[in-house]
Design a protein around this motif. Structure first.
Motif, PDB file in Angstrom:
ATOM      1  N   LEU A  80       0.805  -1.224   0.000  1.00 19.38           N
ATOM      2  CA  LEU A  80       0.000   0.000   0.000  1.00 19.38           C
ATOM      3  C   LEU A  80       0.836   1.270   0.000  1.00 19.38           C
ATOM      4  N   GLN A  81       2.159   1.123   0.131  1.00 20.21           N
ATOM      5  CA  GLN A  81       3.041   2.284   0.164  1.00 20.21           C
ATOM      6  C   GLN A  81       4.243   2.035  -0.732  1.00 20.21           C
ATOM      7  N   ALA A  82       4.766   3.124  -1.300  1.00 17.40           N
ATOM      8  CA  ALA A  82       5.969   2.994  -2.118  1.00 17.40           C
ATOM      9  C   ALA A  82       7.115   2.447  -1.269  1.00 17.40           C
ATOM     10  N   GLY A  83       7.824   1.477  -1.807  1.00 13.58           N
ATOM     11  CA  GLY A  83       8.955   0.892  -1.092  1.00 13.58           C
ATOM     12  C   GLY A  83       8.569  -0.101  -0.019  1.00 13.58           C
ATOM     13  N   SER A  84       7.297  -0.543   0.004  1.00 16.35           N
ATOM     14  CA  SER A  84       6.867  -1.480   1.049  1.00 16.35           C
ATOM     15  C   SER A  84       7.608  -2.807   0.961  1.00 16.35           C
ATOM     16  N   GLY A 114     -15.348  -3.957   2.540  1.00 14.03           N
ATOM     17  CA  GLY A 114     -15.394  -3.515   3.928  1.00 14.03           C
ATOM     18  C   GLY A 114     -14.573  -2.289   4.237  1.00 14.03           C
ATOM     19  N   GLY A 115     -13.961  -1.663   3.223  1.00 14.98           N
ATOM     20  CA  GLY A 115     -13.124  -0.491   3.465  1.00 14.98           C
ATOM     21  C   GLY A 115     -11.658  -0.869   3.549  1.00 14.98           C
ATOM     22  N   PRO A 116     -10.760   0.113   3.475  1.00 21.89           N
ATOM     23  CA  PRO A 116      -9.315  -0.180   3.402  1.00 21.89           C
ATOM     24  C   PRO A 116      -8.761  -0.892   4.627  1.00 21.89           C
ATOM     25  N   GLU A 117      -9.219  -0.505   5.827  1.00 25.10           N
ATOM     26  CA  GLU A 117      -8.685  -1.131   7.034  1.00 25.10           C
ATOM     27  C   GLU A 117      -9.098  -2.590   7.137  1.00 25.10           C
ATOM     28  N   ASP A 122      -8.066  -8.445   6.454  1.00 25.97           N
ATOM     29  CA  ASP A 122      -8.432  -9.746   5.881  1.00 25.97           C
ATOM     30  C   ASP A 122      -7.268 -10.343   5.095  1.00 25.97           C
ATOM     31  N   ALA A 123      -6.588  -9.505   4.297  1.00 23.74           N
ATOM     32  CA  ALA A 123      -5.460  -9.997   3.510  1.00 23.74           C
ATOM     33  C   ALA A 123      -4.319 -10.453   4.420  1.00 23.74           C
ATOM     34  N   ARG A 124      -4.090  -9.696   5.496  1.00 24.71           N
ATOM     35  CA  ARG A 124      -3.006 -10.029   6.428  1.00 24.71           C
ATOM     36  C   ARG A 124      -3.272 -11.372   7.124  1.00 24.71           C
ATOM     37  N   PRO A 211      -5.112  10.597   9.314  1.00 20.77           N
ATOM     38  CA  PRO A 211      -6.500  10.808   9.753  1.00 20.77           C
ATOM     39  C   PRO A 211      -7.538  10.230   8.802  1.00 20.77           C
ATOM     40  N   ALA A 212      -7.115   9.749   7.644  1.00 18.66           N
ATOM     41  CA  ALA A 212      -8.054   9.111   6.727  1.00 18.66           C
ATOM     42  C   ALA A 212      -8.561   7.779   7.291  1.00 18.66           C
ATOM     43  N   TYR A 213      -7.834   7.221   8.260  1.00 16.89           N
ATOM     44  CA  TYR A 213      -8.203   5.922   8.831  1.00 16.89           C
ATOM     45  C   TYR A 213      -8.892   6.115  10.180  1.00 16.89           C
TER      46      TYR A 213
END
Length: 342
Positions: A80-84, A114-117, A122-124, A211-213
């Motif tokens: 979800l982030q560059a360089g993850s 269900g939203g990003p969180e 679920d993927a984790r 704060p988006a989460y």
């Protein structure tokens, strides 16, 4: 001189969990396998590189050999982030430096349900389940702290999902008790302090301050506001609420499990009159279980859904069928409640 109090606290928490795992496998703590064919159980730690999970990884690396257990680690790259991918590789390298083996980095694709969180979670967990199966792990340790528990309780309260939601995270959960959370009685600062005194590098995920989460807003705005209004001790009180709620929810679930058989006719259909006689908390659990058995996804089945089905029992006025998640439909027919797909 013994270890720093923070280090001692996290090691003790991990030691207790490892002793439980050994007892479940029929071996006294500290006793090695009796022969080469009887290998020691493997315990994995899920590690993001943050302070909580790095403290957990270091404690597992220290305690597992003393308990006669093998210890490994898994880090999940959510992409979800560059360089993850590079970050995940660094975390895996740190775990190996601690002496953990096997260690692997697993890349996942995060969906949107269900939203990003929720999608990331679920993927984790799917990745951790797969890793545990691959390595035949006896357990996977998670670094959730008392602060995480308090946040979970508040999120459950905001959803209005009932006492089970208020019970937060269980110390033991997952298939066959796979997931263990040793730190639910420890605060976040203890884990961070343990990393600092051991010179363990940690990574602060920027998503945790975004704060988006929802959870991030609760952590940085909601809980501080509650502590300002109510005083210190809010986190501890919420964690106690979680345990009390879990005890009550477990008792009600057991009652509902026993009651479910007594409210069905000879063909297995739910009898409305028998359901009506049950206490509301027990009846709604029976209805929820029936909906899940019919194919409704548990994670999408909320209190408002069960309340609508419950009105077919307690407020019957000839109303039509109730549509539930998973294409499940509940309707009242001739004094029976029918819940099925389609």
């Amino acid at each position: 001189m013994g270890p720093h109090p923070a280090v001692a606290a996290i090691r003790l928490a991990v030691r207790r969990v490892l002793n439980d795992i050994l007892a479940e496998h029929g071996r006294p703590p500290g006793r090695p396998a009796t022969d080469e064919r009887s290998s020691s159980p493997l315990v994995l730690v899920a590690c993001s590189g943050g302070a909580d999970s790095m403290a957990l990884a270091s404690a597992l690396a220290f305690e597992a050999p003393r308990a006669g257990l093998r210890a490994g680690g898994v880090t999940v790259d959510h992409g979800l982030q560059a360089g993850s991918d590079l970050r995940a590789a660094e975390v895996a390298a740190r775990l190996r430096e601690l002496g953990l083996d096997p260690v692997e980095s697993v890349a996942v694709t995060v969906g949107r349900d269900g939203g990003p969180e929720a999608a990331a979670r679920d993927a984790r967990y799917a990745a951790l389940d797969a890793a545990a199966e691959r390595h035949c792990a006896a357990a996977v340790l998670l670094g959730h702290t008392r602060d995480d528990q308090a946040e979970t309780v508040l999120l459950g309260l905001a959803r209005g999902s009932g006492i089970r939601s208020l019970s937060g995270m269980a110390a033991v959960s997952g298939a066959d008790g796979r997931y263990r959370r040793p730190f639910l009685r420890l605060d976040r600062q203890t884990a961070r302090k343990a990393c600092m005194v051991q010179s363990l590098p940690v990574w602060d995920d920027p998503h945790n301050a975004d704060p988006a989460y929802t959870r991030s807003r609760l952590r940085h705005e909601g809980l501080p506001a509650l502590e300002k209004a109510l005083g210190k001790g809010v986190v501890e009180a919420l964690a106690r609420t979680a345990q009390l709620s879990r005890d009550d929810a477990d008792a009600l679930d057991a009652w509902a499990g026993k009651a479910a058989a007594g409210v069905r006719d000879d063909d297995g259909r739910l009898e409305c009159d028998a359901l009506h006689d049950l206490p509301p908390a027990v009846r709604r659990r029976v209805l929820r279980r029936a909906a899940i058995e019919a194919g409704a996804p548990a994670g999408s089945l909320f209190a408002r859904h069960i309340e609508e089905v419950d009105r077919l029992i307690t407020g019957w006025r000839g109303q039509g069928a109730i549509n539930l998640p998973g294409r499940v439909v509940a309707r009242r027919q001739g004094g029976r409640l029918v819940i099925r797909q389609g």
